[in-house]
Design a protein around this motif. Structure first.
Motif, PDB file in Angstrom:
ATOM      1  N   PRO A 243      56.967  25.962  16.038  1.00  0.00           N
ATOM      2  CA  PRO A 243      56.284  27.315  15.353  1.00  0.00           C
ATOM      3  C   PRO A 243      56.899  27.677  13.889  1.00  0.00           C
ATOM      4  O   PRO A 243      57.963  27.141  13.641  1.00  0.00           O
ATOM      5  CB  PRO A 243      56.573  28.270  16.420  1.00  0.00           C
ATOM      6  N   ASN A 244      55.818  28.104  13.158  1.00  0.00           N
ATOM      7  CA  ASN A 244      56.581  28.553  11.631  1.00  0.00           C
ATOM      8  C   ASN A 244      56.642  29.767  11.495  1.00  0.00           C
ATOM      9  O   ASN A 244      56.545  30.998  12.592  1.00  0.00           O
ATOM     10  CB  ASN A 244      55.552  27.839  10.768  1.00  0.00           C
ATOM     11  N   ASN A 245      56.864  30.481  10.295  1.00  0.00           N
ATOM     12  CA  ASN A 245      57.302  31.907  10.296  1.00  0.00           C
ATOM     13  C   ASN A 245      56.184  32.612  10.604  1.00  0.00           C
ATOM     14  O   ASN A 245      56.313  33.890  10.566  1.00  0.00           O
ATOM     15  CB  ASN A 245      57.771  32.085   8.790  1.00  0.00           C
ATOM     16  N   ALA A 246      54.794  32.147  10.158  1.00  0.00           N
ATOM     17  CA  ALA A 246      53.680  33.006  10.524  1.00  0.00           C
ATOM     18  C   ALA A 246      53.665  33.332  12.087  1.00  0.00           C
ATOM     19  O   ALA A 246      53.389  34.517  12.600  1.00  0.00           O
ATOM     20  CB  ALA A 246      52.530  32.347   9.992  1.00  0.00           C
ATOM     21  N   HIS A 247      53.846  32.240  12.987  1.00  0.00           N
ATOM     22  CA  HIS A 247      53.795  32.458  14.242  1.00  0.00           C
ATOM     23  C   HIS A 247      54.753  33.510  14.884  1.00  0.00           C
ATOM     24  O   HIS A 247      54.695  34.458  15.409  1.00  0.00           O
ATOM     25  CB  HIS A 247      54.206  31.008  15.166  1.00  0.00           C
TER      26      HIS A 247
ATOM     27  N   GLN B 177      42.102  31.021  18.000  1.00  0.00           N
ATOM     28  CA  GLN B 177      41.220  29.904  18.292  1.00  0.00           C
ATOM     29  C   GLN B 177      41.877  28.753  18.464  1.00  0.00           C
ATOM     30  O   GLN B 177      41.542  27.494  18.660  1.00  0.00           O
ATOM     31  CB  GLN B 177      40.107  29.744  16.909  1.00  0.00           C
ATOM     32  N   ASN B 178      43.317  28.668  18.017  1.00  0.00           N
ATOM     33  CA  ASN B 178      44.255  27.355  18.137  1.00  0.00           C
ATOM     34  C   ASN B 178      44.355  26.983  19.679  1.00  0.00           C
ATOM     35  O   ASN B 178      44.711  27.702  20.457  1.00  0.00           O
ATOM     36  CB  ASN B 178      45.444  27.738  17.333  1.00  0.00           C
ATOM     37  N   VAL B 179      44.513  25.696  19.792  1.00  0.00           N
ATOM     38  CA  VAL B 179      44.617  24.984  20.963  1.00  0.00           C
ATOM     39  C   VAL B 179      46.081  24.222  21.056  1.00  0.00           C
ATOM     40  O   VAL B 179      46.406  23.895  22.031  1.00  0.00           O
ATOM     41  CB  VAL B 179      43.711  23.910  21.418  1.00  0.00           C
ATOM     42  N   ASP B 180      46.945  24.546  20.019  1.00  0.00           N
ATOM     43  CA  ASP B 180      48.149  23.717  19.884  1.00  0.00           C
ATOM     44  C   ASP B 180      49.229  24.337  20.827  1.00  0.00           C
ATOM     45  O   ASP B 180      50.213  23.591  20.921  1.00  0.00           O
ATOM     46  CB  ASP B 180      48.640  23.693  18.626  1.00  0.00           C
ATOM     47  N   GLY B 181      49.029  25.530  21.341  1.00  0.00           N
ATOM     48  CA  GLY B 181      50.159  26.127  22.121  1.00  0.00           C
ATOM     49  C   GLY B 181      51.361  26.574  21.344  1.00  0.00           C
ATOM     50  O   GLY B 181      52.140  27.144  21.910  1.00  0.00           O
ATOM     51  N   LEU B 182      51.180  26.757  20.019  1.00  0.00           N
ATOM     52  CA  LEU B 182      52.340  27.122  19.286  1.00  0.00           C
ATOM     53  C   LEU B 182      52.757  28.542  19.285  1.00  0.00           C
ATOM     54  O   LEU B 182      53.773  29.107  19.255  1.00  0.00           O
ATOM     55  CB  LEU B 182      52.402  26.702  17.741  1.00  0.00           C
ATOM     56  N   SER B 183      51.757  29.380  19.355  1.00  0.00           N
ATOM     57  CA  SER B 183      51.953  30.767  19.500  1.00  0.00           C
ATOM     58  C   SER B 183      52.681  31.348  20.771  1.00  0.00           C
ATOM     59  O   SER B 183      53.635  32.190  20.726  1.00  0.00           O
ATOM     60  CB  SER B 183      50.456  31.602  19.467  1.00  0.00           C
ATOM     61  N   GLN B 184      52.285  30.464  21.941  1.00  0.00           N
ATOM     62  CA  GLN B 184      52.675  30.913  23.103  1.00  0.00           C
ATOM     63  C   GLN B 184      54.289  30.341  22.976  1.00  0.00           C
ATOM     64  O   GLN B 184      55.317  31.182  23.612  1.00  0.00           O
ATOM     65  CB  GLN B 184      52.126  29.846  24.203  1.00  0.00           C
ATOM     66  N   ARG B 185      54.503  29.273  22.518  1.00  0.00           N
ATOM     67  CA  ARG B 185      56.035  28.867  22.485  1.00  0.00           C
ATOM     68  C   ARG B 185      57.010  29.660  21.265  1.00  0.00           C
ATOM     69  O   ARG B 185      57.870  30.111  21.782  1.00  0.00           O
ATOM     70  CB  ARG B 185      55.975  27.310  21.617  1.00  0.00           C
ATOM     71  N   SER B 186      56.049  30.259  20.457  1.00  0.00           N
ATOM     72  CA  SER B 186      56.757  31.095  19.498  1.00  0.00           C
ATOM     73  C   SER B 186      57.118  32.455  20.270  1.00  0.00           C
ATOM     74  O   SER B 186      58.067  33.057  20.127  1.00  0.00           O
ATOM     75  CB  SER B 186      56.100  31.407  18.326  1.00  0.00           C
ATOM     76  N   ASN B 187      56.127  33.124  20.890  1.00  0.00           N
ATOM     77  CA  ASN B 187      56.248  34.115  21.775  1.00  0.00           C
ATOM     78  C   ASN B 187      57.452  33.944  22.666  1.00  0.00           C
ATOM     79  O   ASN B 187      58.484  34.819  23.005  1.00  0.00           O
ATOM     80  CB  ASN B 187      55.177  34.291  22.700  1.00  0.00           C
TER      81      ASN B 187
END
Ligand code: BJW
Ligand code: ZN
Length: 288
Positions: A81-85, A111-121
């Motif tokens: 995840p990056n700083n935006a997430h 719309q993203n399918v990469d799971g990065l927002s979940q990992r960031s959360n």
């Protein structure tokens, strides 16, 4: 009237908004090294979307489609995840959000399918274990186009879905990510060597939403968009519906729209606020 780029005014709006939704696209994950779909370097410019990422394309040649998704899975697994997430995840935490926007609700519709927002959360939530983030105030995230790591049975009488981060997902796909990068996909991986349903053994497919398919959680999304008084649009070309229509719907209901995008995007001249630039920088200013 042209959209404003006044960050202080946006932060005041954020502070007084009650029901906030963010609608995100591929630009949110760009700084994590995940390619976007359209524009320079976009995947749809490099690969034939019709043959790889549609129900018809998958049916015609699951070998090609699975290699593309195997490549995407491997890329997402290696990404962070990056700083935006992180800016959006922190704002999702009730204790942090209450300081910026007291009494508000917030949902990220990605719309993203990469799971990065979940990992960031998950990473941000782990940093604030005791902070009154009770069950009913859980971080709110909707992955409307599904997940790269969901593997979904194609048999009509089964439809079993399994979360699977195995790398490679099957032996036969191992190493084919290099073929994808060189544009030399193998059309002939035998069906029995592609991912299969762990329950019934039928061919499985990636658990993502292709054109013509119904996105996930549309009923929940419709309710959220209907009551939202602020829609934050992040890193999307706003060309794919229904996500592309949410900002206008919020505005039609009297709410405000703020767009955070690298370049100009569809409909952004109608927004109330427009912050052009990398969202991993602008979102930190807006939500930090
Ligand atoms: C940065 C940045 C940085 C870069 N910082 N920014 C109404 C009108 C017309 C058509 C339709 C309609 N309703 C439905 C349709 C049909 C269709 C559609 O929209 N077609 C359009 C092309 C016209 N929609 C559908 O079929 C959808 N289904 C549907 O509506 O079903 C209804 C239904 C109801 C009931 C029963 C049955 C059906 C499904 C859409 C599925 C989209 N699938 C994909 C692939 C997912 C799997 C995969 O990943 O492989 O989803 S396509 C692709 O596009 C992917 C994305 O989620 C989606 C959106 O792309 P996104 O995120 O906007 O990416 P880009 O690349 O376009 O833009 C990136 C942006 O970021 C750019 O602007 C950059 O500038 C910016 N950026 N770096 C900030 N650092
Ligand atoms: Zn099955």
């Amino acid at each position: 009237m042209a959209p404003s780029n006044n960050m202080d005014a946006f932060r005041e709006l954020l502070a007084s908004s009650r029901h906030i939704v963010a609608v995100a696209g591929a630009g949110l994950s760009a700084a994590s090294g995940i390619p976007t779909f359209r524009g320079a370097g976009g995947m749809w410019r490099k690969y034939n979307a019709i043959s790889l990422a549609t129900p018809e394309g998958f049916k015609a040649n699951p070998s090609l489609s699975w290699q593309f998704y195997h490549y995407r899975r491997e890329t997402a697994l290696r990404a962070q995840p990056n700083n935006a997430h992180r800016a959006l995840s922190a704002f999702s935490l009730p204790t942090i959000r209450q300081q910026i926007s007291p009494g508000s609700t917030f949902t990220l519709i990605t719309q993203n399918v990469d799971g990065l927002s979940q990992r960031s959360n998950d990473q941000i939530a782990a940093m604030f274990p005791e902070e009154g983030n009770t069950a009913d105030e859980k971080l709110q995230l909707i992955e409307m186009h599904g997940k790269l790591f969901d593997v979904s049975c194609t048999a009509k009488d089964c439809r079993h879905v399994e979360y699977n981060t195995k790398s490679p997902i099957t032996e036969a796909l191992g190493g084919t990510e290099l073929l994808v990068e060189h544009g030399t996909l193998d059309p002939d991986i035998p069906l029995e060597d592609l991912p299969r349903c762990s329950k019934c053994g039928s061919l499985a497919r990636p658990g993502v939403v292709w054109f013509g398919e119904r996105p996930f959680h549309l009923d929940d999304i419709d309710k959220l968009v209907e009551k939202a008084d602020l829609c934050v649009v992040v890193g999307t070309s706003s060309t794919v519906y229904p996500a592309a229509g949410y900002a206008m719907e919020v505005q039609e209901n009297g709410g405000k729209v703020a767009v955070f995008n690298l370049d100009r995007s569809e409909g952004d001249e109608e927004a109330d606020y427009l912050f052009l630039g990398p969202c991993e920088e602008t979102l930190v200013q807006a939500f930090g």
